[in-house]
Design an enzyme around this catalytic site. Structure first.
Site, PDB file in Angstrom:
ATOM      1  N   ARG A 155      38.432  40.605  42.206  1.00 53.54           N
ATOM      2  CA  ARG A 155      38.629  39.365  42.947  1.00 53.54           C
ATOM      3  C   ARG A 155      38.085  39.534  44.364  1.00 53.54           C
ATOM      4  O   ARG A 155      37.854  40.650  44.819  1.00 53.54           O
ATOM      5  CB  ARG A 155      40.129  39.006  43.041  1.00 53.54           C
ATOM      6  CG  ARG A 155      40.846  38.770  41.729  1.00 53.54           C
ATOM      7  CD  ARG A 155      40.284  37.724  40.825  1.00 53.54           C
ATOM      8  NE  ARG A 155      40.035  36.409  41.352  1.00 53.54           N
ATOM      9  CZ  ARG A 155      40.582  35.274  40.911  1.00 53.54           C
ATOM     10  NH1 ARG A 155      41.462  35.320  39.934  1.00 53.54           N
ATOM     11  NH2 ARG A 155      40.236  34.093  41.402  1.00 53.54           N
ATOM     12  N   GLU A 178      33.244  40.200  50.115  1.00 58.65           N
ATOM     13  CA  GLU A 178      33.026  41.177  49.038  1.00 58.65           C
ATOM     14  C   GLU A 178      32.012  42.240  49.439  1.00 58.65           C
ATOM     15  O   GLU A 178      31.468  42.945  48.581  1.00 58.65           O
ATOM     16  CB  GLU A 178      32.585  40.459  47.766  1.00 58.65           C
ATOM     17  CG  GLU A 178      33.649  39.492  47.266  1.00 58.65           C
ATOM     18  CD  GLU A 178      33.431  39.053  45.838  1.00 58.65           C
ATOM     19  OE1 GLU A 178      32.300  39.120  45.345  1.00 58.65           O
ATOM     20  OE2 GLU A 178      34.420  38.651  45.204  1.00 58.65           O
ATOM     21  N   LYS A 180      39.205  38.348  34.274  1.00 63.02           N
ATOM     22  CA  LYS A 180      39.989  38.773  35.443  1.00 63.02           C
ATOM     23  C   LYS A 180      41.453  38.854  35.029  1.00 63.02           C
ATOM     24  O   LYS A 180      42.069  37.810  34.763  1.00 63.02           O
ATOM     25  CB  LYS A 180      39.849  37.741  36.555  1.00 63.02           C
ATOM     26  CG  LYS A 180      38.457  37.608  37.167  1.00 63.02           C
ATOM     27  CD  LYS A 180      38.424  36.346  38.031  1.00 63.02           C
ATOM     28  CE  LYS A 180      37.210  36.308  38.948  1.00 63.02           C
ATOM     29  NZ  LYS A 180      37.078  34.966  39.591  1.00 63.02           N
TER      30      LYS A 180
END
Ligand code: 2PG
Ligand code: MG
Length: 428
Positions: free
Chosen positions: A363, A202, A334
């Site tokens: 995500r 990420e 989400k």
């Protein structure tokens, strides 16, 4: 506003695996497209992500999901009013978890149809979503990954995310600058002290530490170096992702050689929250450890945002159970955990009815699609979790928020630390 065509493709996500892109046309001039993301640390109650299996793309191809869009879904949607797309999709896949068509197929079409409808109406996507929700637009406070572990960083730490929340910035662009100062200070701190500065899934760092507290200390030093006061200007947040540490009734913290009962796990987290200015803890217990969650909430729920991700999977039924059981006080949202925009908005509406703070989230395997930025603004969601501030699948979403903030120039509120609705002077 009738759908005239629907098409899907296989494209790539940020981890280099296939995912679904869908394109939806209204008439011959208005078009919308969307690409769905994919998680690595998934909850077992999430909607079903359809993968091909077999040898192609190591079994991770999405041609079956793409075919479902190009055949069954396309046939059912042509000629339908765009507003009814999600109803039709939910009728086509009544499995309860999207296992007939694949949540990746269904969500790509659902989001693309919303974009096409916004284009047809000549409004930005967040305005279109605002029309569906009736919410007042807000620019969300970011919760930003700094150090990664778990499934996102080859298990260098057991905790999946150490994050920061800018508490005192007055607007989103200032908040991003505050975050950037800490991020670059962390990079410098890591390299000066001999740690790796390679980036995890990420965009955060993934130093090898001997304990979780060592990672906390690195982060604290990086907050203080540019002149911020931890807990006052910048709060800490955790995603323990405890589902992935849990087996046979115990939580395994490999880094520190600990095997903890649920009660001991709650003690462990409570101690960390006592020693460091932690304002939000996500998935502090496993997805079905309701007893552990109850104890955690009793201990910390009054002063820390307790965020359910694997626990709730954006599913109204599971959030309702959480409310009934007195568990958590906040919900990670989400869209691909449920599979349609309609169900995502239903989860958000329920959160606001019961007073649980929602946090819209990307995500770990994501794409250039910035839908969630418009979703947060248009649904009035005051917090967003996108990952770190590097890598373009992340910056596409931050940059979209910067543009929206500029476009709305003061017409949307930015709540900063107040978005967490905590008591005490931490975020007051
Ligand atoms: C999470 C997410 C995003 P993943 O656990 O909150 O950080 O990770 O997409 O792998 O589930
Ligand atoms: Mg999580």
């Amino acid at each position: 506003m009738k759908i005239s065509d629907v098409k899907a493709f296989e494209v790539l996500d940020s981890r280099g695996f296939p995912t679904v892109e869908a394109v939806v046309w209204i008439g011959d001039r208005h078009v919308g497209s969307a690409i769905v993301p994919a998680g690595a640390s998934k909850g077992s109650h999430e909607a079903f992500e359809m993968r091909d299996g077999g040898r192609r793309w190591m079994g991770r191809g999405v041609r079956k999901a793409v075919d479902n869009v190009n055949t069954v879904i396309r046939k059912a949607l042509i000629g339908v009013e765009a507003e009814h797309v999600d109803d039709i999709l939910l009728g086509l896949d009544d499995s309860g978890n999207k296992s007939k068509l694949g949540a990746n197929a269904v969500l790509a079409v659902s989001l693309a149809a919303a974009r096409a409808a916004a284009n047809y109406k000549g409004v930005p996507l967040y305005r279109y979503i605002q029309g569906l929700t009736g919410a007042k637009p807000v620019i969300p406070t970011p919760m930003v990954n700094m150090i990664s572990g778990g499934h996102h960083a080859a298990w260098n730490l057991d905790f999946q995310d150490l994050l920061i929340i800018p508490l005192k910035a007055e607007n989103f662009s200032q908040a991003l600058e505050d975050v950037g100062l800490v991020y670059h200070s962390l990079k410098k701190t890591l390299s000066e002290r001999g740690y790796s500065t390679l980036l995890a899934d990420e965009g955060g760092f993934s130093p090898r530490c001997r304990s979780h507290e060592e990672a906390f200390q690195l982060l604290l030093a990086s907050i203080e170096e540019p002149g911020f006061k931890p807990g006052h200007d910048i709060g800490l947040a955790l995603d323990v992702a405890a589902t992935h540490l849990y087996s046979g009734g115990f939580y395994n913290i490999h880094l520190e050689n600990l095997r903890l009962s649920p009660g001991e796990m709650v003690d462990y987290i409570t101690q960390l929250c006592g020693r460091y200015p932690v304002v939000s803890v996500e998935d502090g217990c496993s997805e079905d450890d309701w007893d552990g969650w109850r104890v955690l909430t009793r201990r910390l729920g009054g002063r820390v945002q307790l965020l359910g991700d694997d626990l709730f999977t954006t599913d109204v039924k599971r959030i309702r159970k959480g409310v009934e059981e007195g568990v958590a006080n906040s919900v990670l949202i989400k869209p691909n955990q449920v599979g349609t925009l309609r169900e995502t908005l239903e989860a958000l509406k329920y959160c606001s009815e019961v007073g649980y703070t929602p946090v819209v989230s990307a995500r770990s395997g994501d794409t250039e699609d910035s839908f969630i930025s418009d979703l947060a603004v248009g649904a009035g969601v005051a917090q967003i979790k996108i990952g770190s501030i590097a890598r373009s699948e992340r910056t596409s979403k931050y940059n979209r928020l910067l543009r929206i903030e500029d476009e709305l120039s003061g017409a949307a509120k930015y709540l900063g630390g107040k978005a967490l609705r905590l008591s005490g002077d931490l975020v007051g």
